[in-house]
Design an enzyme around this catalytic site. Structure first.
Site, short mmCIF file in Angstrom:
data_model
loop_
_atom_site.label_atom_id
_atom_site.label_comp_id
_atom_site.label_asym_id
_atom_site.label_seq_id
_atom_site.Cartn_x
_atom_site.Cartn_y
_atom_site.Cartn_z
N ARG A 1 -11.17 -9.51 -11.48
CA ARG A 1 -9.95 -8.97 -12.08
C ARG A 1 -8.99 -10.13 -12.37
O ARG A 1 -9.28 -11.28 -12.06
CB ARG A 1 -9.30 -7.97 -11.13
N ARG A 2 -7.86 -9.81 -12.95
CA ARG A 2 -6.74 -10.74 -13.10
C ARG A 2 -7.11 -12.04 -13.79
O ARG A 2 -6.66 -13.11 -13.40
CB ARG A 2 -6.15 -11.09 -11.73
N HIS B 1 -10.27 1.49 -10.27
CA HIS B 1 -9.75 2.44 -9.28
C HIS B 1 -8.29 2.77 -9.53
O HIS B 1 -7.91 3.92 -9.62
CB HIS B 1 -9.93 1.87 -7.87
N PHE B 2 -7.45 1.74 -9.67
CA PHE B 2 -6.02 2.10 -9.76
C PHE B 2 -5.61 2.56 -11.16
O PHE B 2 -4.55 3.14 -11.31
CB PHE B 2 -5.10 1.03 -9.16
N HIS B 3 -6.46 2.31 -12.15
CA HIS B 3 -6.14 2.94 -13.44
C HIS B 3 -6.46 4.43 -13.42
O HIS B 3 -5.92 5.19 -14.21
CB HIS B 3 -6.86 2.24 -14.59
N TYR C 1 1.83 5.53 -2.42
CA TYR C 1 2.20 6.91 -2.09
C TYR C 1 3.58 7.25 -2.64
O TYR C 1 3.88 8.41 -2.88
CB TYR C 1 2.10 7.14 -0.57
N HIS D 1 0.80 -1.21 0.00
CA HIS D 1 0.00 0.00 0.00
C HIS D 1 0.84 1.27 0.00
O HIS D 1 0.64 2.13 -0.84
CB HIS D 1 -1.07 0.06 1.08
#
Lengths: 57, 66, 583, 178
Positions: free
Chosen positions: C446-447, C383-385, C236, C232
């Protein structure tokens, strides 16, 4: 084309100092954001999630 | 308000493309189904309009071009 | 004052090299992304087999989120340190050493991943189809883990290099405040040292010996938890250089000044303190971790929203200041006075806007129980794209239009082309990101190479699954086009075409509320690091202890079959590859 | 340090948002009764022989849920490359209006167990037994209701084939030992 006021390269027409600047536009935008995410959160939790049973109990 | 420049038009059209496509889903949620063909054709026209607006952007950056 | 490239030629060389590596990774990752988006939506699935899809996916993940982001970060941070302290690297050989180590590590891992495409010859058995999360007991070739270790050690030396510059500067300027950019670099690196400890322990003490056959097995939950200890906060690590751009470059481009330097420092301190003790929120639905630990990770995560929400205000206020200096008026009318004609500004603003939306889906991910709804579905991918794939990647590409002239000494090729590229990325990602979120709500996992199953009917989606698949594929194609424009732009900018001017030096304007307003305690990074360590201990000691004591010790139990089937061939192929490399 | 009053307002609203989120989740746990997957399922050595000797898995017969008492049932599922046993070969049958506890473990690598279109969703980690309890409502008709189950964690080449089904059947069609 050149405008009547003298402009710098960045188009600055006036200097605004720290004490004369109230970010009222920012406040307006961010309050809208606050309302949107608050509403969406409630929708997602109470409608999408709790309505998506069976749920682990 | 000033007349929007080509950059402004391109930007607004970019948002419009997105809104048009997502709006179809929103309409679908409330039970109004719109055929997919004309919808994407509409979005494509907006996209082309945005690209055309970009060609009108002057290469030299001046305050007036914004 | 001179352009950075002329004033610090050696440092500029390293910055250019790091950016070059980042963009090579971006190109590879982007190509893999295009293959994936067409394959898993079923629009063109004859290029690769389903089995090769996972090799493609591993390469996409590693290239994008580890290599592209981190190579850019080290280049950008090298510039930030050198430029803000106004001094050359203490020893340029060390600077080149860490860059070289990062390249070496990347190459080692890349060879093993690419080996996944080869079914015969000396590379057969050299594989790393384990995705970038490499959850044991999925096993990669030992060289994959070793490459990661070398890469991470390279980043550690880079951090040391930057601390050295700061210590030397401090000795000569004992009474001055730490420059903002230096502050951001050092707090970020401290966070990184704490975070990468987790993955380093996992890789060095468990995965490398295990993949070499020294241990028979590993404790899956332990290595997974250690991965997320790092996994995680690494987000950042992607985001901090972008926050630096938003705080430092955007106000300047908007014709304004940073609203508040002290608040920027507070935000980075909050990230240092809160980033690491949150990783368990990726494990909300893991067995073997008690609910209380998950709740603790959730509260930390929720409070981690604070620095991002504060950033939203400070950054928007800073560009509003610019807009009003440029003559903007009214509650919303000032938005039209922003310099939308600058691709760097427009790109970063759109990236920030998308981050605001992705922040919302992140809030859902972070909500402990609501996570059941979306865990490991395409929602998370959406979300992470929109976070790393847009807030970070689009900001990096946009900032490159501003940044490249500093480190090459030449202006970029075309404003128009830059604008077209950032707008196309935005449109493509809204389509793909939105559709992924909605498909995830319908339960699409996903995946996977192919999310259609005989046993499963997806319903309840807003919009038919077919339409969502179309939007994902279309969005992916638009994103690929945007990447092509970006690389074309880089290539065109590196040639002398037309009458492009040499870059002119410019400086970052002083903040409206400067560092002198910030309490001294903010610069006490030793204090903040100590608090971070204490929080990490509170959050992690008990769950780790229970994973080890209840879950079969440090190494788990013996997986006889797996050892025979995977470990032994891996060992022999290690020898093969070393022989191959030497010969 | 001087902080603008708007920024103070936003700071307060941000805190309100955060506290509101944590409050909602707490309500979900206390009011709506949503439980998290935790360490209640215990551990088991990840091999077929040991898993089959485990008391939860030893009593599992074919594809039927095991009746415990009242409307409570248990199902033990082994998730392995690339199937659920039971679930993939034939659907897991559970009666309507029941409270079913699933015990899921893996003898090989990490898998997922996700009942598509519901909130029943857990990781399956070798060495750990995931325990989740869900309630199936009464059926609207005499027709069984089917739920797909997918593995949502990459588990090797063939992962995309790993799926199964749960079939909720009317009380009178339930063939287990009632």
């Amino acid at each position: 084309m050149s405008s009547e006021t003298e402009t710098t390269e960045d188009g600055i027409v006036r200097e605004i100092g720290h004490d004369e600047f109230d970010p009222v536009g920012t406040l307006a935008l961010i309050l809208i954001y606050f309302v949107i995410i608050g509403g969406l959160w409630a929708f997602m939790y109470f409608v999408e999630f709790l309505g998506n049973g069976p749920t682990v109990v | 308000m000033n007349r929007p420049g080509p950059v402004g038009i391109a930007l607004v059209l970019a948002f419009a493309v997105v809104a048009v496509i997502e709006f179809r889903t929103v309409l679908g949620m409330v039970g109004i189904d719109i055929a997919i063909g004309p919808y994407f054709a509409g979005a494509a026209i907006l996209l082309v309009g945005g690209a055309a607006a970009l060609f009108a952007v002057p290469e030299e950056l001046t305050p007036e071009s914004v | 004052m001179e352009v950075f490239a002329n004033e610090y030629p050696d440092e500029a060389w390293v910055v250019r090299a790091a950016l070059g590596s980042a963009f090579v990774a971006l190109a590879i990752g982007g190509l893999m992304g295009l293959i994936q988006t067409l394959h898993r939506t079923g629009f063109y699935d004859s290029l690769i087999s389903n089995a090769d899809y996972y090799t493609v996916l591993t390469l996409h993940g590693v290239a994008m989120v580890l290599l592209f982001t981190i190579f850019f970060l080290v280049g950008f941070f090298q510039w930030a340190i050198t430029d803000s302290l106004g001094r050359k690297s203490e020893d340029i050989r060390i600077t080149k050493l860490w860059y070289g180590m990062m390249v070496l590590g990347s190459a080692m891992s890349a060879v093993t991943i690419l080996g996944g495409f080869v079914d015969s010859g000396s590379l057969s058995g050299v594989e790393a189809d384990v995705l970038y999360t490499f959850y044991a007991p999925l096993e990669a070739h030992p060289l994959y883990y070793m490459g990661l270790a070398v890469f991470i050690i390279g980043t550690w030396i880079a951090g040391f290099d930057w601390f050295r510059s700061w210590w030397a500067w401090k000795k000569e300027n004992p009474d001055e405040r730490m420059p903002l950019r230096t502050f951001m670099v050092l707090t970020t690196m401290l966070m990184w040292y704490l975070a990468s400890l987790g993955v380093a322990i996992s890789v060095v003490f468990f995965l490398i010996p295990w993949s070499l056959g020294i241990f028979d097995s590993v404790n899956s939950l332990l290595t997974r938890t250690l991965f997320w200890f790092f996994g995680h906060p690494v987000v950042y690590f992607w985001l901090m250089p972008v926050y630096m751009m938003w705080y430092v470059i955007m106000p300047k481009l908007a014709g304004g000044r940073l609203f508040s330097d002290p608040l920027a420092r507070i935000v980075f301190v909050l990230f240092l303190v809160l980033s690491v003790p949150t990783g368990i929120h990726h494990q909300y639905v893991d067995p073997g971790i008690a609910e209380g630990f998950k709740f603790l990770a959730m509260t930390n995560t929720m409070f981690l929203l604070l620095p991002s929400l504060l950033t939203a205000f400070t950054v928007v206020a800073s560009i509003e200041h610019g807009a009003r200096q440029r003559g903007g008026e009214g509650y919303f009318g000032w938005l039209t006075a922003l310099p939308w004609g600058k691709p760097a500004f427009t790109g970063m603003t759109l990236a920030g806007l998308m981050f605001a939306a992705a922040g919302f889906s992140g809030m859902i991910n972070a909500g402990m129980s609501i996570n059941y709804l979306v865990h490991n579905t395409l929602w998370v991918v959406g979300h992470f794209h929109m976070t790393v794939g847009t807030a970070v990647a689009l900001s990096i590409m946009a900032a490159t239009y501003w940044f490249l002239p500093k480190i090459t000494g030449r202006e970029i090729f075309s404003r128009r082309l830059g604008l077209a590229q950032v707008l196309l990325w935005f449109i493509g990602m809204v389509l793909m990101g939105n559709a992924m979120h909605r498909a995830g709500l319908a339960g699409v996992p996903r995946r996977t190479a192919d999310p259609t199953y005989d046993q499963v009917i997806y319903d309840g989606a807003y919009g038919a699954i077919g339409e969502l698949r179309f939007q994902i594929a279309l969005g992916g194609v638009l994103l690929s086009l945007s990447l092509v424009l970006f690389f074309a732009h880089l290539v065109l900018s590196s040639f002398d075409i037309g009458e492009r001017a040499a870059a002119t030096p410019d400086s970052i304007p002083a903040p409206l509320s400067g560092p002198e307003q910030a309490p001294k305690v903010l610069d006490n990074i030793r204090l903040w690091t100590s608090i971070a360590v204490v929080l990490i201990l509170i959050t992690y000691i008990l769950p780790l202890a229970s994973i080890v004591t209840d879950g079969g010790g440090w190494l788990g139990d013996s997986y006889g079959v797996i050892v025979a089937e995977y470990v032994l061939p891996a060992v022999s192929s290690t020898i093969d590859i070393f022989v191959g490399v030497v010969a | 340090m001087e902080i603008h009053r708007y920024e103070k307002l936003w700071f307060g609203l941000s805190l309100l948002l955060i506290v509101g989120f944590i409050g909602t989740i707490t309500y979900g746990a206390v009011g709506a009764g949503v439980q998290m997957v935790s360490d209640d399922g215990g551990t088991v050595e990840p091999s077929f022989s040991t898993i089959n000797e485990n008391e939860k898995f030893a009593q599992q017969e074919d594809n039927q849920a095991v009746h415990v008492e009242g409307n409570e049932y248990e199902v033990a599922v082994i998730a392995q490359r690339f199937s659920f046993q039971p679930g993939t070969g034939s659907p897991i049958q559970v009666p309507e209006d029941s409270r079913v506890t699933f015990y899921v473990t893996s003898p090989d690598v990490i898998h997922g167990f996700s009942v598509v279109g519901t909130n029943a969703n857990t990781m399956v980690i070798p060495g750990q037994i995931a325990e989740i309890t869900v309630e199936f409502d009464e059926l609207d008709s005499d027709e069984p209701k089917e739920y797909g189950v997918v593995c949502h964690e990459f588990c090797g080449a063939g992962h995309e084939e790993m799926a199964g089904q749960i079939q909720v059947v009317p009380e009178d069609q339930w063939e287990g030992d009632a």
